[in-house]
Design a protein around this motif. Sequence first.
Motif, PDB file in Angstrom:
ATOM      1  N   LEU A 120       0.907  -1.088   0.046  1.00 32.86           N
ATOM      2  CA  LEU A 120       0.026  -0.106   0.021  1.00 32.86           C
ATOM      3  C   LEU A 120       0.890   1.109   0.072  1.00 32.86           C
ATOM      4  O   LEU A 120       1.667   1.526   0.845  1.00 32.86           O
ATOM      5  CB  LEU A 120      -0.697  -0.024   1.223  1.00 32.86           C
ATOM      6  N   PRO A 121       0.759   2.252  -1.020  1.00 33.79           N
ATOM      7  CA  PRO A 121       1.509   3.353  -1.012  1.00 33.79           C
ATOM      8  C   PRO A 121       1.366   4.355   0.181  1.00 33.79           C
ATOM      9  O   PRO A 121       0.414   4.261   0.898  1.00 33.79           O
ATOM     10  CB  PRO A 121       1.118   3.973  -2.221  1.00 33.79           C
ATOM     11  N   LEU A 122       2.304   5.084   0.485  1.00 35.61           N
ATOM     12  CA  LEU A 122       2.262   5.634   1.803  1.00 35.61           C
ATOM     13  C   LEU A 122       1.561   7.017   1.540  1.00 35.61           C
ATOM     14  O   LEU A 122       1.921   8.105   1.557  1.00 35.61           O
ATOM     15  CB  LEU A 122       3.679   6.040   2.334  1.00 35.61           C
ATOM     16  N   ARG A 208       9.248   7.138   3.928  1.00 40.30           N
ATOM     17  CA  ARG A 208       9.662   6.035   4.847  1.00 40.30           C
ATOM     18  C   ARG A 208       9.960   6.967   6.200  1.00 40.30           C
ATOM     19  O   ARG A 208       9.492   6.440   7.222  1.00 40.30           O
ATOM     20  CB  ARG A 208      10.341   4.922   4.605  1.00 40.30           C
ATOM     21  N   ASP A 209      10.972   7.840   5.739  1.00 39.81           N
ATOM     22  CA  ASP A 209      11.473   8.394   6.906  1.00 39.81           C
ATOM     23  C   ASP A 209      10.362   9.197   7.477  1.00 39.81           C
ATOM     24  O   ASP A 209      10.311   9.532   8.871  1.00 39.81           O
ATOM     25  CB  ASP A 209      12.551   9.489   6.664  1.00 39.81           C
ATOM     26  N   GLN A 210       9.497  10.117   6.844  1.00 39.08           N
ATOM     27  CA  GLN A 210       8.273  10.634   7.558  1.00 39.08           C
ATOM     28  C   GLN A 210       7.200   9.846   8.277  1.00 39.08           C
ATOM     29  O   GLN A 210       6.928  10.332   9.300  1.00 39.08           O
ATOM     30  CB  GLN A 210       7.617  11.384   6.124  1.00 39.08           C
ATOM     31  N   VAL A 211       7.182   8.630   7.700  1.00 36.86           N
ATOM     32  CA  VAL A 211       6.343   7.884   8.368  1.00 36.86           C
ATOM     33  C   VAL A 211       7.033   7.199   9.826  1.00 36.86           C
ATOM     34  O   VAL A 211       6.432   7.171  10.731  1.00 36.86           O
ATOM     35  CB  VAL A 211       5.779   6.668   7.771  1.00 36.86           C
ATOM     36  N   ARG A 212       8.385   6.715   9.726  1.00 36.45           N
ATOM     37  CA  ARG A 212       8.968   6.630  10.935  1.00 36.45           C
ATOM     38  C   ARG A 212       9.097   7.549  12.141  1.00 36.45           C
ATOM     39  O   ARG A 212       8.740   7.255  13.212  1.00 36.45           O
ATOM     40  CB  ARG A 212      10.569   6.180  10.419  1.00 36.45           C
ATOM     41  N   GLU A 213       9.139   8.936  11.496  1.00 37.30           N
ATOM     42  CA  GLU A 213       8.994   9.946  12.480  1.00 37.30           C
ATOM     43  C   GLU A 213       7.617   9.997  13.343  1.00 37.30           C
ATOM     44  O   GLU A 213       7.549  10.039  14.353  1.00 37.30           O
ATOM     45  CB  GLU A 213       9.169  11.346  11.709  1.00 37.30           C
TER      46      GLU A 213
END
Length: 225
Positions: A120-122, A208-213
């Motif tokens: 699923l795209p972020l 992915r970095d934005q979601v990890r934050e």
Amino acid sequence: MAEEPDGARRDEGELALAWDALVATARRTVTDGLVVGTSGNVSVRVGDTVLVTPSGVPYDELTPDDLVAVGLDGERRAGTLKPTSELPMHLAVYRATPARAVVHTHAVHATAVSTLVPELPLIHYMAAALGGPVRVAPYATYGTERLAGNVLGALEGRTGCLLQNHGTLTYGDSLAAAYDRTAQLEWLCRVWLTASSHPRLAPALLTRDQVREVEEKLRGYGQRG
């Protein structure tokens, strides 16, 4: 006639309460449009016992006497009804993860997405609530050990996944947590499908970095003492 030990009564009472909560959650999947008829299934773990919805019984017909319980090895511990055909998938999740509850649905938007992409795209930061980008488990016939294995691969580092041409599976430390993740996953899929439907524009995606934050922020989310 010998009296039943207090411990046995407590165990039965705990299972009865867990069964009531399981049935309420299963009924909610129907009310909220995540399943149709008897599709989908729900389970909850109490100690080393797993309560699970039975096969082919409408949720609104379930009673306290319909409780179905098995061990982590799949051996029956209580009840007479046949467990859901997806029992191997539920048990695989309990054996491989810290799950205390599992919800499997055939939600419309999530199932549609499972046929289009391998992940699923972020589209929204709430992917963080599922551990990151949600993977699609490759298709396998329902109720098989192969499907269970595919699901475990897609769940690595995640609390939810899509099942290709099939539906969704999420888990949590409670029925409420597992259900919330199911609802979030269906919403994420609906948002992506809606944004992707524009004939000339492509949706902006997060990194992915934005979601990890966001994952870090969610660890402290809510009312905590």
